[in-house]
Design a protein around this motif. Structure first.
Motif, PDB file in Angstrom:
ATOM      1  N   LYS A 152       0.836  -1.201   0.000  1.00 41.00           N
ATOM      2  CA  LYS A 152       0.000   0.000   0.000  1.00 41.00           C
ATOM      3  C   LYS A 152       0.876   1.260   0.000  1.00 41.00           C
ATOM      4  O   LYS A 152       0.533   2.261  -0.625  1.00 41.00           O
ATOM      5  CB  LYS A 152      -0.936  -0.014   1.207  1.00 41.00           C
ATOM      6  CG  LYS A 152      -2.005  -1.102   1.116  1.00 41.00           C
ATOM      7  CD  LYS A 152      -2.910  -1.105   2.346  1.00 41.00           C
ATOM      8  CE  LYS A 152      -4.001  -2.155   2.220  1.00 41.00           C
ATOM      9  NZ  LYS A 152      -4.877  -2.207   3.417  1.00 41.00           N
ATOM     10  N   ASN A 189       2.165   2.179  -3.419  1.00 41.82           N
ATOM     11  CA  ASN A 189       1.146   2.797  -4.258  1.00 41.82           C
ATOM     12  C   ASN A 189       1.016   4.299  -4.014  1.00 41.82           C
ATOM     13  O   ASN A 189       0.324   4.988  -4.772  1.00 41.82           O
ATOM     14  CB  ASN A 189      -0.205   2.116  -4.052  1.00 41.82           C
ATOM     15  CG  ASN A 189      -0.270   0.764  -4.736  1.00 41.82           C
ATOM     16  OD1 ASN A 189       0.588   0.413  -5.536  1.00 41.82           O
ATOM     17  ND2 ASN A 189      -1.291  -0.013  -4.426  1.00 41.82           N
ATOM     18  N   THR A 190       1.665   4.813  -2.966  1.00 42.32           N
ATOM     19  CA  THR A 190       1.634   6.252  -2.713  1.00 42.32           C
ATOM     20  C   THR A 190       2.782   6.985  -3.421  1.00 42.32           C
ATOM     21  O   THR A 190       2.795   8.221  -3.455  1.00 42.32           O
ATOM     22  CB  THR A 190       1.737   6.551  -1.205  1.00 42.32           C
ATOM     23  OG1 THR A 190       3.045   6.182  -0.716  1.00 42.32           O
ATOM     24  CG2 THR A 190       0.670   5.791  -0.426  1.00 42.32           C
ATOM     25  N   LYS A 208       5.123   5.034 -10.752  1.00 47.39           N
ATOM     26  CA  LYS A 208       4.152   3.945 -10.821  1.00 47.39           C
ATOM     27  C   LYS A 208       4.799   2.588 -11.116  1.00 47.39           C
ATOM     28  O   LYS A 208       4.113   1.556 -11.099  1.00 47.39           O
ATOM     29  CB  LYS A 208       3.094   4.257 -11.872  1.00 47.39           C
ATOM     30  CG  LYS A 208       2.217   5.452 -11.494  1.00 47.39           C
ATOM     31  CD  LYS A 208       1.085   5.671 -12.493  1.00 47.39           C
ATOM     32  CE  LYS A 208       0.212   6.837 -12.068  1.00 47.39           C
ATOM     33  NZ  LYS A 208      -0.911   7.071 -13.019  1.00 47.39           N
ATOM     34  N   TYR A 244       6.535   0.945  -9.234  1.00 45.14           N
ATOM     35  CA  TYR A 244       6.464   0.130  -8.024  1.00 45.14           C
ATOM     36  C   TYR A 244       5.034  -0.080  -7.523  1.00 45.14           C
ATOM     37  O   TYR A 244       4.841  -0.695  -6.482  1.00 45.14           O
ATOM     38  CB  TYR A 244       7.312   0.770  -6.916  1.00 45.14           C
ATOM     39  CG  TYR A 244       8.761   0.906  -7.308  1.00 45.14           C
ATOM     40  CD1 TYR A 244       9.570  -0.212  -7.451  1.00 45.14           C
ATOM     41  CD2 TYR A 244       9.316   2.167  -7.549  1.00 45.14           C
ATOM     42  CE1 TYR A 244      10.902  -0.091  -7.820  1.00 45.14           C
ATOM     43  CE2 TYR A 244      10.652   2.297  -7.914  1.00 45.14           C
ATOM     44  CZ  TYR A 244      11.433   1.160  -8.050  1.00 45.14           C
ATOM     45  OH  TYR A 244      12.753   1.281  -8.414  1.00 45.14           O
ATOM     46  N   HIS A 245       4.063   0.440  -8.249  1.00 46.02           N
ATOM     47  CA  HIS A 245       2.682   0.285  -7.807  1.00 46.02           C
ATOM     48  C   HIS A 245       2.244  -1.171  -7.877  1.00 46.02           C
ATOM     49  O   HIS A 245       2.663  -1.932  -8.750  1.00 46.02           O
ATOM     50  CB  HIS A 245       1.753   1.155  -8.651  1.00 46.02           C
ATOM     51  CG  HIS A 245       1.834   2.605  -8.303  1.00 46.02           C
ATOM     52  ND1 HIS A 245       0.865   3.511  -8.643  1.00 46.02           N
ATOM     53  CD2 HIS A 245       2.769   3.320  -7.613  1.00 46.02           C
ATOM     54  CE1 HIS A 245       1.198   4.712  -8.210  1.00 46.02           C
ATOM     55  NE2 HIS A 245       2.353   4.624  -7.585  1.00 46.02           N
ATOM     56  N   SER A 276      -1.015  -3.887  -7.867  1.00 44.57           N
ATOM     57  CA  SER A 276      -2.425  -3.929  -8.263  1.00 44.57           C
ATOM     58  C   SER A 276      -3.317  -4.239  -7.070  1.00 44.57           C
ATOM     59  O   SER A 276      -2.910  -4.903  -6.112  1.00 44.57           O
ATOM     60  CB  SER A 276      -2.639  -4.979  -9.349  1.00 44.57           C
ATOM     61  OG  SER A 276      -2.483  -6.284  -8.821  1.00 44.57           O
TER      62      SER A 276
END
Length: 451
Positions: free
Chosen positions: A299, A302-303, A307, A309-310, A312
């Motif tokens: 989580k 995702n900050t 992106k 390293y984002h 799903s």
């Protein structure tokens, strides 16, 4: 392993109904080529053909679509395939274990494949390969003040290579425990080798050390068995202490356990197993449950603005369900590892589920140095460090040290920490950390053997 026994029983029932599958002869005759074949099939998009190489129990768990999405996800995050090396083959009873190098644009791996007597792939595991990452000593290291030599810890299929660093006139010795996963003795991550920095930096200060490759790196196939913390950490920590007691250069010196991340979590357990140790140094030691920490880190990633390293929502949801299973009374040795975090066997989760590192540390009655970086997103001040502090603050012999601007590997920085910080050429553990650890050990003024 109970799951393996269940699988074999189910396999025999299916064989009785559907008949035995034909042997794949080429994988038995030329197992060293399995790596290239697997990658060729993935690169060609022949996912169904690859699935047909898998043992039946794996085909029940892995669909053609799952193979496709997993491979494309790897390529998206780690880049294209650069090279695939010839496999090294080890025969064990009726199983062939093949290890081959795989280099992607952003990552080098050692891939371990197990092949059954019938020629089917029964498992595939990949571990990082940092052997070719360049390293030069930080400016706080004086290589003329110590010698480093190669030793072996453990025996037979649990033997692992290790490095013994001996200063000219050592005052103490440290056994190092790295974090989670298949990690080498240097605790390598990206282009960094933090345990090598620490070992040689401390040696410059007169403190000897022993660090070792984790068995899950050297013998990746062990993750298919009933592995526990005993196999992952304690067996080799115990072997390290035994070896050090037999070394005339450090005989009788106080022995400390230094653990980083999950190694810091496990260090008190080693201390309980080996009550003769002098104390613990805990660097970014986790106290939050491993399965929950993994979700929190996803989580956090995702900050980040990058992106790359984002993670799903589907993956986070799957990880949440896996964590819930770990915490459920339904978890048992027969629970398939495919349903658990990181595909690690149930035996491991059952072993650590009720372990409390903080209360274990409190019960040792030993000096403790607990250090933390304020920018660390993997082990954090509010999720982990607070656990140590709430129970141990005020205890005699316990010291806390926080570096507000340091990350998980104790390098300074600004703003939100990200995985990019581990890919900095020439990066090192900050010298202040080495200075503080050596100073803390020195001020304990523990007795040394008479010369």
């Amino acid at each position: 392993m109970a799951f393996s026994k269940v699988t074999l029983i189910l396999q025999s029932l299916v064989d009785a109904i559907a008949g035995k599958e034909p042997t794949i002869q080429w994988t038995r005759d030329n197992p060293s080529t399995i790596g290239k074949k697997i990658i060729d099939l993935l690169e060609a998009g022949s996912y169904a053909d690859l699935r047909n190489l898998l043992a039946r129990h794996l085909r029940w768990l892995v669909s053609v679509k799952k193979l496709e999405t997993s491979w494309k996800s790897i390529l998206d995050s780690q880049g294209k395939v650069v090279s695939v090396g010839e496999g090294e083959v080890t025969e064990s009873s009726d199983v062939a274990v093949v290890r081959f190098p795989l280099v992607l644009e952003k990552l080098a791996l050692k891939v371990v494949v197990r092949i059954s007597a019938r020629g089917y792939v029964t498992s595939i595991r990949a571990v990082p390969d940092h052997s070719n990452v360049p390293w030069s000593p930080p400016d706080y290291v004086d290589e003329t003040l110590f010698e480093e030599s190669e030793v072996v810890l453990g025996a037979d299929d649990r033997a692992v290579p290790a490095s013994l660093v001996l200063p000219r006139s050592p005052s103490a010795v440290i056994v190092m425990l790295q974090g989670s996963g298949p990690v080498d003795r240097n605790s390598s991550v990206g282009q960094l080798k933090p345990f090598k920095d620490l070992a040689l930096g401390l040696a410059t200060k007169g403190i000897a050390s022993l660090r070792f490759d984790k068995v899950t790196l050297t013998h990746a196939e062990m993750l298919n068995d009933n592995i526990t913390v005993e196999e992952e950490y304690i067996y080799h920590a115990r072997a390290a202490i035994t070896l050090l007691r037999s070394q005339p250069e450090v005989e009788g010196l106080p022995i400390f356990i230094l653990g980083h991340s999950l190694g810091g979590n496990i260090a008190p357990r080693v201390g309980k197993e080996e009550p003769s140790i002098a104390g613990l140094v805990i660097l970014a030691g986790s106290t939050e449950a491993l399965q929950r920490a993994a979700i929190r880190q996803m989580k956090y990633l995702n900050t980040l603005k990058d992106k790359t390293y984002h993670v799903s929502a589907a993956l986070i949801d799957a990880a949440t369900k896996q964590a819930e299973l770990v915490e459920s009374p339904k978890l048992g040795l027969s629970t398939p590892s495919s349903k658990l975090p990181f595909a690690v066997p149930a035996s491991y989760w059952l072993d650590i589920r009720d372990y409390n590192p903080v209360s274990t540390a409190a019960g040792l009655g030993k000096p403790l140095l607990i250090m933390q970086g304020g920018r660390d997103y993997q082990v954090t001040l509010k999720d982990d460090f607070v656990g140590w502090k709430q129970e141990l603050e005020g205890n005699e012999g316990v010291e806390f040290k926080v570096y507000d601007d340091m990350n998980h590997v104790f390098r300074r920085g600004k703003g939100l920490s990200s995985p990019d910080e581990y890919n900095v050429a020439g990066g090192h553990v900050d010298g202040d950390v080495v200075e503080h650890i050596s100073g803390w050990i020195t001020q304990l003024n523990l007795p040394r053997p008479s010369s």
